[in-house]
Design a protein around this motif. Structure first.
Motif, PDB file in Angstrom:
ATOM      1  N   MET A 124       0.865  -1.180   0.000  1.00 21.36           N
ATOM      2  CA  MET A 124       0.000   0.000   0.000  1.00 21.36           C
ATOM      3  C   MET A 124       0.901   1.228   0.000  1.00 21.36           C
ATOM      4  N   SER A 126       1.065   5.412   0.873  1.00 22.19           N
ATOM      5  CA  SER A 126       0.374   6.587   1.376  1.00 22.19           C
ATOM      6  C   SER A 126       1.109   7.794   0.821  1.00 22.19           C
ATOM      7  N   VAL A 134      -2.043   9.327   9.207  1.00 25.53           N
ATOM      8  CA  VAL A 134      -3.306   8.598   9.357  1.00 25.53           C
ATOM      9  C   VAL A 134      -3.619   8.406  10.843  1.00 25.53           C
ATOM     10  N   HIS A 137      -2.312   4.747  15.692  1.00 27.39           N
ATOM     11  CA  HIS A 137      -3.126   3.536  15.583  1.00 27.39           C
ATOM     12  C   HIS A 137      -2.229   2.308  15.716  1.00 27.39           C
ATOM     13  N   ASP A 139      -1.983  -1.903  13.925  1.00 23.39           N
ATOM     14  CA  ASP A 139      -2.510  -2.816  12.919  1.00 23.39           C
ATOM     15  C   ASP A 139      -2.451  -4.234  13.483  1.00 23.39           C
ATOM     16  N   LEU A 145       7.373  -0.652   6.813  1.00 24.51           N
ATOM     17  CA  LEU A 145       7.050   0.684   6.317  1.00 24.51           C
ATOM     18  C   LEU A 145       8.280   1.227   5.591  1.00 24.51           C
ATOM     19  N   ARG A 152       9.454  10.880   6.538  1.00 24.62           N
ATOM     20  CA  ARG A 152       8.336  10.769   7.491  1.00 24.62           C
ATOM     21  C   ARG A 152       8.906  10.506   8.877  1.00 24.62           C
ATOM     22  N   TRP A 154       8.518   8.807  12.320  1.00 27.92           N
ATOM     23  CA  TRP A 154       7.762   7.702  12.909  1.00 27.92           C
ATOM     24  C   TRP A 154       7.991   7.662  14.407  1.00 27.92           C
ATOM     25  N   HIS A 201       1.665   3.035  16.432  1.00 32.04           N
ATOM     26  CA  HIS A 201       2.598   3.810  15.612  1.00 32.04           C
ATOM     27  C   HIS A 201       1.924   5.045  15.043  1.00 32.04           C
ATOM     28  N   THR A 211       5.051   6.765   1.475  1.00 38.85           N
ATOM     29  CA  THR A 211       5.467   5.629   2.300  1.00 38.85           C
ATOM     30  C   THR A 211       4.803   4.376   1.755  1.00 38.85           C
ATOM     31  N   SER A 213       3.777   0.556   2.404  1.00 42.54           N
ATOM     32  CA  SER A 213       3.603  -0.445   3.468  1.00 42.54           C
ATOM     33  C   SER A 213       3.587  -1.823   2.836  1.00 42.54           C
TER      34      SER A 213
HETATM   35  C1  SIN Z   1       1.054   5.503   6.369  1.00 41.95           C
HETATM   36  O1  SIN Z   1       1.779   5.153   5.463  1.00 41.95           O
HETATM   37  O2  SIN Z   1       0.885   6.692   6.633  1.00 41.95           O
HETATM   38  C2  SIN Z   1       0.322   4.523   7.200  1.00 41.95           C
HETATM   39  C3  SIN Z   1       0.847   3.156   7.159  1.00 41.95           C
HETATM   40  C4  SIN Z   1       0.590   2.459   8.470  1.00 41.95           C
HETATM   41  O3  SIN Z   1       0.547   3.075   9.489  1.00 41.95           O
HETATM   42  O4  SIN Z   1       0.414   1.243   8.519  1.00 41.95           O
END
Ligand code: SIN
Ligand code: CO
Length: 390
Positions: A124, A126, A134, A137, A139, A145, A152, A154, A201, A211, A213
């Motif tokens: 994925m 972003s 986002v 949160h 997962d 990542l 970014r 983190w 995270h 980013t 994922s």
């Molecule tokens: C992001 O890329 O901003 C979110 C990816 C993630 O937190 O799993």
């Protein structure tokens, strides 16, 4: 075998990663995936988010929280250009399943070859301008990542569990309190951060930022039970009524003893050789299912072009937006593609499909014995793609 080095620091072996970090501890891998640098620009991903078939989400965040109103807004694909008009300062667009759009990007899964292919979910991306995120949160799955463009920040906090409370009335799962921050670093393009399941995270774009994922998955028991039923449907012996001991009992009651006797016969069957076969097949079907519908390839090669491309040095590789896997049975090798066992595959063909599933790049001389029409079928089914780059 594979041309992409593993995404691990020099000081950590794959065995060590699996025993010490996998599902347990985060790991920063500086320049773990340098191949991502320059591969895509933010514009490419914005374009993709607007594609009709894309699985995309646009997440916007109001600058301040107003009482009684959600702070975040979520719009799912199809997205249109109008959705990007008048955005607030902080927003993120996410696009899933990038392997479908770029097999070259999909090939980067080979940097994670220490994770079996069937446990990979999708890549994925972003995209966010400065300040976008986002939210805080966790997962349920492991994720790598990987920073592809820009940078970014983190932050990692505590491990969550089923009691972790999310902020009410928001369209996404997020919380305010990450507990003690155990990691706080800025990732630059090429850097990778492994985050185990349930670890909180929070990633904030420092500038225009992509980013990627690399997300993992594992089946749940319900999927396996469901699949067991599907596989068992084809086994006529299982339709024969069971023989059960009978004791005198009130005619209206279904007694616990009877249920235990049925359960025991079920467990006995599952623990027999036949049970092994049914379970193997059920698990293989579940984990080889694709998560997203296949896109129709834009422009398929014809057989002559394929033969020519191979003669010119192109290679055939597994297409990771599809699922190709095999397992060993007493009768030989069973190959599965996208949720189905392939019947009537001869030994030599199975051997080639195994090599592809293991990530090998096949050259012209590897496939001389295979009927080109069969190769074309693999290509049309999306199991493989042609890489002209080598
Ligand atoms: C992001 O890329 O901003 C979110 C990816 C993630 O937190 O799993
Ligand atoms: Co996450």
């Amino acid at each position: 075998m594979t041309s992409i080095p593993l995404c691990l620091p020099d000081s950590i072996s794959p065995e060590q990663f699996l025993s010490e970090y996998w599902q347990k501890k985060p790991l920063l891998i500086k320049q773990g995936l340098p191949q991502l640098i320059g591969m895509f620009e933010p514009e490419d991903m914005l374009g993709l988010a607007l594609e009709e078939d894309a699985s995309a989400r646009l997440l916007t965040q109001a600058a301040t929280k107003q009482e009684g109103l959600p702070q975040w807004q979520l719009k799912k694909s199809p997205l249109t250009e109008a959705d990007f008009d008048n955005l607030p300062e902080q927003w993120t667009v996410l696009v899933q399943n990038l392997e479908q759009w770029s097999p070259e990007l999909g090939q980067l899964w080979q940097a994670f070859d220490f994770i079996p292919q069937w446990q990979r979910d999708d890549i994925m991306v972003s995209y966010a301008p400065k300040g976008g995120s986002v939210g805080k949160h966790y997962d349920d799955y492991d994720v790598f990542l990987a920073q592809g463009f820009g940078s970014r920040r983190w932050q990692l906090g505590k491990f969550c569990d089923k009691h972790t409370e999310f902020v009410a009335d928001e369209p996404i799962r997020l919380f305010d309190d990450m507990g003690e921050i155990i990691f706080d670093e800025i990732l630059e393009a090429g850097d990778v951060l492994y985050v185990p399941p349930k670890l909180s995270h929070f990633g904030v774009a420092q500038d225009d930022c992509l980013t990627f994922s690399f997300g993992c998955r594992r089946p749940n028991l319900m999927q396996i039970i469901d699949s067991l039923a599907d596989v068992a449907t084809n086994d006529s012996d299982l339709f024969i009524p069971m023989l059960l001991p009978q004791t005198l009992q009130p005619s209206g009651e279904l007694q616990a003893d009877s249920i235990v006797a049925i359960k025991n016969q079920l467990l006995q069957m599952l623990q027999s050789e036949r049970g092994d076969d049914i379970i193997r097949q059920a698990v293989s079907e579940v984990v080889s299912k694709r998560q997203y519908d296949a896109l129709v390839p834009e422009e398929a090669l014809n057989t002559d072009e394929l033969i020519q491309a191979l003669a010119d040095g192109a290679t055939l590789q597994a297409d990771y937006s599809n699922r190709l896997l095999y397992n060993r049975t007493d009768d030989g090798i069973a190959v599965y593609a996208n949720g189905q066992r392939l019947d009537g595959v001869d030994k030599a063909t199975a051997a080639l499909l195994m090599r592809l599933a293991d990530g090998e790049h096949l050259q012209s001389h590897d496939v001389t014995e295979v009927d080109p029409d069969e190769l074309m079928e693999w290509l049309e089914n999306g199991w493989i793609w042609v890489d002209y780059a080598e």
